[in-house]
Write an enzyme that holds these catalytic residues in place. Sequence first.
Site, PDB file in Angstrom:
ATOM      1  N   GLY A  33       2.492 -37.407 -34.595  1.00  0.00           N
ATOM      2  CA  GLY A  33       2.004 -38.457 -33.732  1.00  0.00           C
ATOM      3  C   GLY A  33       0.534 -38.265 -33.499  1.00  0.00           C
ATOM      4  O   GLY A  33      -0.248 -38.281 -34.442  1.00  0.00           O
ATOM      5  N   GLY A  75      -2.297 -34.596 -41.394  1.00  0.00           N
ATOM      6  CA  GLY A  75      -1.302 -35.463 -40.785  1.00  0.00           C
ATOM      7  C   GLY A  75      -1.184 -35.076 -39.353  1.00  0.00           C
ATOM      8  O   GLY A  75      -1.854 -34.181 -38.876  1.00  0.00           O
ATOM      9  N   GLY A  76      -0.315 -35.715 -38.679  1.00  0.00           N
ATOM     10  CA  GLY A  76      -0.121 -35.334 -37.292  1.00  0.00           C
ATOM     11  C   GLY A  76       1.322 -35.320 -36.953  1.00  0.00           C
ATOM     12  O   GLY A  76       2.157 -35.752 -37.735  1.00  0.00           O
ATOM     13  N   GLY A  99      -3.432 -33.196 -47.024  1.00  0.00           N
ATOM     14  CA  GLY A  99      -3.681 -34.254 -46.064  1.00  0.00           C
ATOM     15  C   GLY A  99      -3.775 -33.706 -44.668  1.00  0.00           C
ATOM     16  O   GLY A  99      -3.376 -32.584 -44.393  1.00  0.00           O
ATOM     17  N   LYS A 159       4.070 -29.632 -43.157  1.00  0.00           N
ATOM     18  CA  LYS A 159       3.166 -30.106 -42.102  1.00  0.00           C
ATOM     19  C   LYS A 159       3.124 -29.059 -41.011  1.00  0.00           C
ATOM     20  O   LYS A 159       4.134 -28.689 -40.450  1.00  0.00           O
ATOM     21  CB  LYS A 159       3.656 -31.441 -41.565  1.00  0.00           C
ATOM     22  CG  LYS A 159       2.669 -32.082 -40.637  1.00  0.00           C
ATOM     23  CD  LYS A 159       2.767 -33.599 -40.635  1.00  0.00           C
ATOM     24  CE  LYS A 159       3.947 -34.089 -39.836  1.00  0.00           C
ATOM     25  NZ  LYS A 159       3.985 -35.546 -39.767  1.00  0.00           N
ATOM     26  N   ASP A 170       3.862 -45.954 -34.769  1.00  0.00           N
ATOM     27  CA  ASP A 170       2.630 -45.519 -35.442  1.00  0.00           C
ATOM     28  C   ASP A 170       2.629 -45.945 -36.903  1.00  0.00           C
ATOM     29  O   ASP A 170       2.359 -45.149 -37.799  1.00  0.00           O
ATOM     30  CB  ASP A 170       2.469 -44.009 -35.299  1.00  0.00           C
ATOM     31  CG  ASP A 170       1.003 -43.581 -35.402  1.00  0.00           C
ATOM     32  OD1 ASP A 170       0.120 -44.462 -35.340  1.00  0.00           O
ATOM     33  OD2 ASP A 170       0.750 -42.374 -35.556  1.00  0.00           O
TER      34      ASP A 170
END
Length: 833
Positions: free
Chosen positions: A522, A519-520, A517, A543, A642
């Site tokens: 934020g 992702g961040g 994926g 991540k 978020d």
Amino acid sequence: MISNALLAICILVSAAVLAEATAAYKPTDLFLINCGSTSDTTDSQSQTWTSDQKQLLTSNLENVSLSSDATYQEDVPQVPYMTARIFPSNVNYSFPVSPGWKYLRLYFYPTRYESGFDAASSFFSVTVNGFTLLKNFSADLTVKASKSKSLIKEFIVPVNNTLNLTFTPSPSSLAFVNGIEIVSMPDRFYSKGGFDNMITNVGSTIDFKIDNTTALETVHRINVGGQMVDEVRDTGMLRRWLPDDDVILSENSGIKPDVPGVKINYTEETPPYVAPEDVYKTYRMMGNVNNPEINLNFNLRWLFKVDAGFLYLVRLHFCETVPDVNGPGQRIFTIFLENQTAMLDMDVIAMSGGSRIPIYLDFSVYVGSESGPRPDLRLDLHPYTDVNPMYYDAILNGVEILKLNGSDGSLAGSQPNPLVSSVQTPNHVKTSIRKGDSHVLVITLAVVGSSIVLAAVLVAVIALLCKKKKKKDFPLHTTRSNPTDSCSPLTAFLCRRFSIFEIKYATNDFDEKLIIGAGGFGSVFGSVYKGRIDGGTTLVAVKRLGISSKQGAKEFKTELEMLSKLRHVHLVSLIGYCYEENEMVLVYEYMPRGTLKDHLYKRNKAVDPPLSWKRRLEICIGAARALQYLHTGAKHPIIHRDIKTTNILLDENYVAKVSDFGLSKVGPTSESQTHVSTVVKGTFGYLDPEYYRRQVLTVKSDVYSFGVVLFEVLCCRLINIENVPQEQSDLIRWVKSNYIGGTLDQIIDPDLAVDITLISLEKFCEIAVRCIQDRGTERPQMNDVVWGLEFTLQLHEAAQKNNEEGTMMDAEDLFSNTDDNCGPVVGEEPKAL
Ligand SMILES: *[C@@H]1O[C@H](CO)[C@@H](O)[C@H](O)[C@H]1NC(C)=O
Ligand SMILES: *[C@@H]1O[C@H](CO)[C@@H](O)[C@H](O)[C@H]1NC(C)=O
Ligand SMILES: *[C@@H]1O[C@H](CO)[C@@H](O)[C@H](O)[C@H]1NC(C)=O
Ligand SMILES: *[C@@H]1O[C@H](CO)[C@@H](O)[C@H](O)[C@H]1NC(C)=O
Ligand SMILES: *[C@@H]1O[C@H](CO)[C@@H](O)[C@H](O)[C@H]1NC(C)=O
Ligand SMILES: *[C@@H]1O[C@H](CO)[C@@H](O)[C@H](O)[C@H]1NC(C)=O
Ligand SMILES: *[C@@H]1O[C@H](CO)[C@@H](O)[C@H](O)[C@H]1NC(C)=O
Ligand SMILES: *[C@@H]1O[C@H](CO)[C@@H](O)[C@H](O)[C@H]1NC(C)=O
Ligand SMILES: *[C@@H]1O[C@H](CO)[C@@H](O)[C@H](O)[C@H]1NC(C)=O
């Protein structure tokens, strides 16, 4: 006569063979340095050790160092242990050598010295050409954790013409060393792999090679089943091989057969310098010759104490010497390292080509970080019976375990585990050999006299240095800054800290094939990888935010701070983090079923049935509970900021877990305050319009975003789509106009038609619509949302029961009687939790 001549020839021939077989390695570089000695000395094995003065890179020797004799000789040879050089500050030694890897051996005898120096208070670091070999090292603690009184640290360092060795004392401490030894080795001796030129990576497919940026430390060198083989009996490289009695697990330790008079048949692939005959002649095997079935019940097992968080090169030596085992397919066994299969069907004879021909194999294995005492590297052998070998047994002749430097160029480990059973008495109390006769005593007294003067000078120098040092940072490493020190506040978090190497190992060096994926943290972009830690046993989501940016660092820290403090069944758990080499990485529990978004839009229709209405309700309830916990469960409310379908993850059992706290904010901290002002951040489409307009953030902003999620779950439609009539492009506007017009039924996910119940749909819409009110004050609290959704689920289950007799309602039927009320099905609202 003829027979005599024949005999003579035979002797000649065998002598020639023998000479070839024992042809040892001749070092091209060899330094034996007796530190602190003023002249050349000879040790008990007739090796000559030179004084260290020539190698010290300093003209004012007296000002930067001090040589001193040990007060007592206890279980150590005279040379090089009885003299030491002691340093109050950085000192460099320089050795001219040929390019390539060199053995560097440092000799320490931590005791009291006649200058008054006591090695028990000595901590120091050692570096060579940019590699940190020892850091805040205590020879005294290391020796106290062992059975001997002295120690030799052996390193293997790559050099190009000069080997610069630097001793750096820890603050308010002195460094010392008794002996330095440098020995060259055959070309690529450890980097090329075993006799087959291979290094087998155990537990990872990460590209592994030892190039000339790698330094190693020998942590174990074992003559399995045999005696100690000392420096002079080694084949040229002055290595010391220890017996395996301390590392073999005592239960089921197998047997050490005695095969006298065996001659080892060295080959081109395994020349004599690889290991001396004594190593290949002795071995351990499982035994139980008369009852081999017993061997299937246990492993032959060795445990080697190592430092956690490093990669290790494990070199195993094998040689079949008994006449009974003389062909392939007879003795076959599996080799395990750290519980993982290193080689399934090891057949020594098949590999070596015959009896008495030695071979050695190289493996690499990572020993992960653990807190607590130093872990064991585990080696197991077990008979492999699938191919019906003649013997159910296993064999091992020798082991070498070498630690590879970490990505920061450091080999330094933690302080040793204390020896449990030993009662330590101070060195000077124990009976020991007083050196010399009366003649020597006079000299000693004279030396003591001058030592006292020197000690006084030394104290003055130290006092001066300490004063100076207080002003600037202590230069523990002169050439490189340690990345781990620059982020020490992070270590305060209650989760595991990973080294970048461990992370690379877990993700196969950030293999793109493992990306699950994007992702961040934020708003800062990052990729999410599927990884394995703990020797491959635990799946994790890794991540990674590659390039460190100010923004990234802030959001990384926020997420770490938030998640390391929060624990809830519906929040994704953080396992650990890594923050080094410009890498910011977070490690989470792995969510096998991915994101809610993927289930709504990206599922493979053929194999992945749509989420049922019940399951969707359960997922919404889970996510709502997470928000409820964030808003009311902690000391101060936490605003996620978020919430969206990509940040709701599903575990194996479809339990929803909220993730991504990079944008989270601690909400108002006092009663009178109801909001926090902040720059608008979040994801377009989920963003609370009120927050957007007024830049005022409250928990109700999360409620709005959650309302959007509820409608996405219901309609299975992206919040913004193009190529549709304008009034339809924005999900929320579209939903609102349909709600007012009473046509919401027209726009729900067609896949839901099979099992949605009217009554639950109405209740659900009522809650969702309240969540997306324009004004925050008109939106419900998450508590209410949770209750409302739970009630919805109850209504649905009850209605389904009632409808058991058969109607698979389709959407059309459903909405023909929109005005029905929920009352009759379930009598009362569920109780508050
Ligand atoms: C030692 O240091 C002192 C003071 O800095 C200096 O005067 C003296 O010359 C130095 N000794 C040597 C041998 O360099
Ligand atoms: C020792 O060497 C390091 C770098 O190799 C250097 O920074 C340091 O100044 C040297 N120290 C002395 C006392 O020469
Ligand atoms: C070793 O030290 C000498 C003298 O300080 C210096 O000229 C040389 O560049 C150093 N070599 C390495 C490899 O650090
Ligand atoms: C070195 O180790 C000792 C004992 O573990 C510890 O007290 C000391 O603070 C350490 N010093 C540094 C500079 O890390
Ligand atoms: C290390 O290896 C590279 C490539 O093989 C070579 O160019 C370099 O000179 C080597 N460095 C040393 C210090 O031997
Ligand atoms: C190694 O030394 C040689 C000769 O001094 C030099 O030409 C070469 O560039 C050096 N290599 C490295 C990697 O420092
Ligand atoms: C040593 O092994 C080779 C095969 O590698 C074999 O040809 C030779 O006869 C053996 N020598 C002895 C003395 O056993
Ligand atoms: C290997 O397995 C044993 C027993 O299950 C366990 O105690 C040990 O921690 C494991 N070691 C590793 C490195 O996984
Ligand atoms: C060893 O240290 C060097 C830097 O000195 C680094 O480039 C190399 O990657 C390190 N090796 C490993 C296996 O991390």
